[in-house]
Design a protein around this motif. Structure first.
Motif, PDB file in Angstrom:
ATOM      1  N   PHE A  22       0.807  -1.216   0.000  1.00 33.21           N
ATOM      2  CA  PHE A  22       0.000   0.000   0.000  1.00 33.21           C
ATOM      3  C   PHE A  22       0.844   1.271   0.000  1.00 33.21           C
ATOM      4  CE2 PHE A  22      -3.210  -3.076   1.324  1.00 33.21           C
ATOM      5  CZ  PHE A  22      -4.272  -2.691   0.514  1.00 33.21           C
ATOM      6  N   LYS A  23       2.031   1.218   0.568  1.00 32.06           N
ATOM      7  CA  LYS A  23       2.915   2.393   0.522  1.00 32.06           C
ATOM      8  C   LYS A  23       3.313   2.692  -0.919  1.00 32.06           C
ATOM      9  CE  LYS A  23       7.202   4.300   2.451  1.00 32.06           C
ATOM     10  NZ  LYS A  23       7.945   4.499   1.171  1.00 32.06           N
ATOM     11  N   ASN A  24       3.714   1.652  -1.648  1.00 31.75           N
ATOM     12  CA  ASN A  24       4.033   1.841  -3.070  1.00 31.75           C
ATOM     13  C   ASN A  24       2.816   2.283  -3.858  1.00 31.75           C
ATOM     14  OD1 ASN A  24       6.610  -0.701  -3.827  1.00 31.75           O
ATOM     15  ND2 ASN A  24       6.734   1.264  -2.784  1.00 31.75           N
ATOM     16  N   LEU A  25       1.646   1.737  -3.524  1.00 35.23           N
ATOM     17  CA  LEU A  25       0.419   2.127  -4.217  1.00 35.23           C
ATOM     18  C   LEU A  25       0.159   3.615  -4.041  1.00 35.23           C
ATOM     19  CD1 LEU A  25      -2.107   1.334  -5.831  1.00 35.23           C
ATOM     20  CD2 LEU A  25      -3.221   0.738  -3.662  1.00 35.23           C
ATOM     21  N   ASP A  26       0.316   4.105  -2.837  1.00 38.77           N
ATOM     22  CA  ASP A  26       0.136   5.525  -2.572  1.00 38.77           C
ATOM     23  C   ASP A  26       1.124   6.363  -3.390  1.00 38.77           C
ATOM     24  OD1 ASP A  26      -1.057   7.712  -0.827  1.00 38.77           O
ATOM     25  OD2 ASP A  26       1.062   7.940  -0.345  1.00 38.77           O
ATOM     26  N   GLU A  27       2.372   5.892  -3.482  1.00 43.33           N
ATOM     27  CA  GLU A  27       3.415   6.635  -4.196  1.00 43.33           C
ATOM     28  C   GLU A  27       3.150   6.683  -5.693  1.00 43.33           C
ATOM     29  OE1 GLU A  27       6.965   5.485  -1.017  1.00 43.33           O
ATOM     30  OE2 GLU A  27       6.677   4.288  -2.843  1.00 43.33           O
ATOM     31  N   ILE A  28       2.718   5.572  -6.276  1.00 41.18           N
ATOM     32  CA  ILE A  28       2.499   5.592  -7.724  1.00 41.18           C
ATOM     33  C   ILE A  28       1.228   6.354  -8.087  1.00 41.18           C
ATOM     34  CG2 ILE A  28       3.891   3.527  -8.143  1.00 41.18           C
ATOM     35  CD1 ILE A  28       1.375   1.877  -8.367  1.00 41.18           C
ATOM     36  N   ILE A  29       0.252   6.374  -7.193  1.00 38.57           N
ATOM     37  CA  ILE A  29      -0.923   7.213  -7.418  1.00 38.57           C
ATOM     38  C   ILE A  29      -0.512   8.686  -7.398  1.00 38.57           C
ATOM     39  CG2 ILE A  29      -3.111   8.003  -6.435  1.00 38.57           C
ATOM     40  CD1 ILE A  29      -3.634   5.130  -5.552  1.00 38.57           C
ATOM     41  N   SER A  30       0.371   9.053  -6.476  1.00 38.16           N
ATOM     42  CA  SER A  30       0.828  10.445  -6.384  1.00 38.16           C
ATOM     43  C   SER A  30       1.503  10.893  -7.676  1.00 38.16           C
ATOM     44  CB  SER A  30       1.798  10.610  -5.206  1.00 38.16           C
ATOM     45  OG  SER A  30       1.136  10.433  -3.977  1.00 38.16           O
ATOM     46  N   ARG A  31       2.245  10.011  -8.330  1.00 42.81           N
ATOM     47  CA  ARG A  31       2.894  10.357  -9.596  1.00 42.81           C
ATOM     48  C   ARG A  31       1.853  10.637 -10.674  1.00 42.81           C
ATOM     49  NH1 ARG A  31       6.037   6.811 -12.377  1.00 42.81           N
ATOM     50  NH2 ARG A  31       7.440   8.444 -13.115  1.00 42.81           N
ATOM     51  N   GLN A  32       0.769   9.869 -10.675  1.00 47.18           N
ATOM     52  CA  GLN A  32      -0.295  10.111 -11.648  1.00 47.18           C
ATOM     53  C   GLN A  32      -1.017  11.422 -11.351  1.00 47.18           C
ATOM     54  OE1 GLN A  32      -0.488   8.223 -14.336  1.00 47.18           O
ATOM     55  NE2 GLN A  32       1.106   6.883 -13.513  1.00 47.18           N
ATOM     56  N   GLU A  33      -1.195  11.719 -10.073  1.00 41.92           N
ATOM     57  CA  GLU A  33      -1.834  12.982  -9.689  1.00 41.92           C
ATOM     58  C   GLU A  33      -1.007  14.175 -10.142  1.00 41.92           C
ATOM     59  OE1 GLU A  33      -4.449  12.111  -5.719  1.00 41.92           O
ATOM     60  OE2 GLU A  33      -2.279  12.121  -5.468  1.00 41.92           O
ATOM     61  N   GLU A  34       0.305  14.076 -10.005  1.00 40.00           N
ATOM     62  CA  GLU A  34       1.192  15.164 -10.437  1.00 40.00           C
ATOM     63  C   GLU A  34       1.055  15.437 -11.922  1.00 40.00           C
ATOM     64  OE1 GLU A  34       5.140  14.142  -9.296  1.00 40.00           O
ATOM     65  OE2 GLU A  34       4.669  14.086  -7.141  1.00 40.00           O
ATOM     66  N   ALA A  35       0.801  14.391 -12.698  1.00 33.13           N
ATOM     67  CA  ALA A  35       0.637  14.534 -14.144  1.00 33.13           C
ATOM     68  C   ALA A  35      -0.791  14.893 -14.537  1.00 33.13           C
ATOM     69  CB  ALA A  35       1.050  13.243 -14.849  1.00 33.13           C
ATOM     70  N   GLY A  36      -1.750  14.726 -13.610  1.00 28.71           N
ATOM     71  CA  GLY A  36      -3.151  15.012 -13.916  1.00 28.71           C
ATOM     72  C   GLY A  36      -3.846  13.921 -14.689  1.00 28.71           C
ATOM     73  N   ASN A  37      -3.366  12.684 -14.556  1.00 32.29           N
ATOM     74  CA  ASN A  37      -3.959  11.555 -15.282  1.00 32.29           C
ATOM     75  C   ASN A  37      -5.045  10.882 -14.462  1.00 32.29           C
ATOM     76  OD1 ASN A  37      -1.948  12.029 -17.179  1.00 32.29           O
ATOM     77  ND2 ASN A  37      -0.584  10.476 -16.321  1.00 32.29           N
ATOM     78  N   GLY A  38      -6.127  10.444 -15.122  1.00 28.11           N
ATOM     79  CA  GLY A  38      -7.093   9.595 -14.464  1.00 28.11           C
ATOM     80  C   GLY A  38      -6.471   8.240 -14.165  1.00 28.11           C
ATOM     81  N   ILE A  39      -7.037   7.527 -13.213  1.00 27.56           N
ATOM     82  CA  ILE A  39      -6.459   6.248 -12.774  1.00 27.56           C
ATOM     83  C   ILE A  39      -7.497   5.142 -12.855  1.00 27.56           C
ATOM     84  CG2 ILE A  39      -5.491   4.998 -10.799  1.00 27.56           C
ATOM     85  CD1 ILE A  39      -4.345   7.690  -9.848  1.00 27.56           C
ATOM     86  N   LEU A  40      -7.119   4.035 -13.521  1.00 23.00           N
ATOM     87  CA  LEU A  40      -7.919   2.819 -13.545  1.00 23.00           C
ATOM     88  C   LEU A  40      -7.257   1.792 -12.638  1.00 23.00           C
ATOM     89  CD1 LEU A  40      -9.932   0.656 -14.661  1.00 23.00           C
ATOM     90  CD2 LEU A  40      -8.298   0.322 -16.533  1.00 23.00           C
ATOM     91  N   VAL A  41      -7.988   1.276 -11.659  1.00 23.39           N
ATOM     92  CA  VAL A  41      -7.457   0.223 -10.798  1.00 23.39           C
ATOM     93  C   VAL A  41      -8.202  -1.080 -11.053  1.00 23.39           C
ATOM     94  CG1 VAL A  41      -6.681   1.773  -8.983  1.00 23.39           C
ATOM     95  CG2 VAL A  41      -8.998   0.845  -8.876  1.00 23.39           C
ATOM     96  N   LEU A  42      -7.491  -2.198 -10.801  1.00 24.78           N
ATOM     97  CA  LEU A  42      -8.060  -3.540 -10.883  1.00 24.78           C
ATOM     98  C   LEU A  42      -8.461  -3.936 -12.297  1.00 24.78           C
ATOM     99  CD1 LEU A  42     -10.166  -3.468  -7.591  1.00 24.78           C
ATOM    100  CD2 LEU A  42      -7.860  -4.367  -7.938  1.00 24.78           C
ATOM    101  N   GLY A  43      -7.746  -3.396 -13.284  1.00 23.04           N
ATOM    102  CA  GLY A  43      -7.874  -3.875 -14.647  1.00 23.04           C
ATOM    103  C   GLY A  43      -6.918  -5.031 -14.872  1.00 23.04           C
ATOM    104  N   SER A  44      -6.711  -5.431 -16.129  1.00 19.65           N
ATOM    105  CA  SER A  44      -5.796  -6.537 -16.407  1.00 19.65           C
ATOM    106  C   SER A  44      -4.357  -6.161 -16.062  1.00 19.65           C
ATOM    107  CB  SER A  44      -5.904  -6.975 -17.874  1.00 19.65           C
ATOM    108  OG  SER A  44      -5.763  -5.876 -18.751  1.00 19.65           O
TER     109      SER A  44
END
Length: 292
Positions: A22-44
């Protein structure tokens, strides 16, 4: 949500014992937020079907409680309708913005079956839905006629096309001209953009969130001269083994996640070398510096 042109099909980072990191999950979400990208979770790409139901709940709960600055889409995939409608009902109560709906696996329904499947899922949803065509994983293509029959459903928001076929994309464009179509193939984004595509649901943006966003922007503007062969080669490297094997390996090498652990039957042993991945990483970073 309508102004999001790039959605990242997020990996699910794992610890050495295979539990969710979950720590890594939080960190990689933060990188997407910095770029302004939408996030899809639990896909393939997120190995959603390899996760236990309680693990999927934990991920959605974690993200829902996190307070995200970008919209979150949750994958809905499987073959049991009741299980999927229950999952949608659970996620309806969480702080997520949309769902990604795929054809049921293995059963290969026809036109009527597909219509009933997607309608049943969207009827339960309180949120907009993106319907996903990925016949290489489901065993059956999405019929354009199904989209025509569903086009007035209040929860049909967009379509993701990942058959690898531009002609298939054009069929969907003709069937539902007013509904946004997103490419599910990173490498085909420039071509889909010329055919009326609205954006990309990306694997590559896990590693290169800002770079991929620029790639999408240039594709949509028709400014494609600098994209080839750099992006073609990079996407080829990312799919040199089953997704997300190369993706997780490169993210681990770059220090973006602690471990490149995958759920069986996926294994890092399928990837014999990372030279091509490192070369593509360097090329994409250099391209971004020259074009931003």
């Amino acid at each position: 949500m309508t102004d999001i042109q790039l959605w990242t099909a997020l990996i699910t980072p794992m610890k050495e014992d295979g539990s969710i990191h979950f720590k890594n999950l939080d960190e990689i979400i933060s990188r997407q937020e910095e770029a302004g990208n939408g996030i899809l979770v639990l896909g393939s790409t997120g190995e959603g079907l390899a996760l236990a139901h309680n693990e999927k709940k934990e991920i959605v709960d974690f993200i829902s409680d996190r307070g995200n600055s970008v919209p979150i889409m949750v994958g809905v995939g499987g073959f049991n309708l009741k299980t999927q409608t229950d999952w949608i009902s659970y996620c309806n109560e969480k702080n997520i913005e949309s769902f990604l709906l795929v054809n049921p696996l293995y059963s290969k329904p026809g036109l009527k079956g597909q219509f009933e499947w997607f309608k049943s899922l969207m009827d339960v949803s309180d949120k907009p839905c993106m319907i996903y065509n990925i016949p290489s994983r489901t065993g059956v293509k999405l019929f354009p006629e199904v989209l025509q029959q569903l086009k007035h459903h209040g929860n049909l928001w967009a379509v993701k096309e990942a058959s690898g076929s531009i002609s298939e994309f054009q069929e969907f464009r003709k069937a539902v001209p007013s509904i946004p179509l997103f490419s599910g193939d990173d490498g085909l984004m420039p071509f889909f953009a010329t055919a009326g595509g609205s954006g990309l649901v990306s694997v590559a943006s896990n590693i290169w969130p800002k770079e991929t966003k620029l790639y999408v922007e240039k594709s949509l503007k028709g400014d494609t001269a600098s994209l080839f062969p750099i992006w073609t080669d990079a996407v080829k490297a990312l799919f040199s083994a089953s997704n997300p094997i190369p993706l997780k390996v490169l993210m681990k090498e770059k220090g973006l996640i602690e471990r490149s652990v995958l759920r069986s039957p996926l294994t890092n042993e399928e990837l014999s070398s990372t030279d091509h991945l490192r070369a593509s990483d360097e090329a994409i970073i250099n391209w971004y510096q020259l074009n931003k």
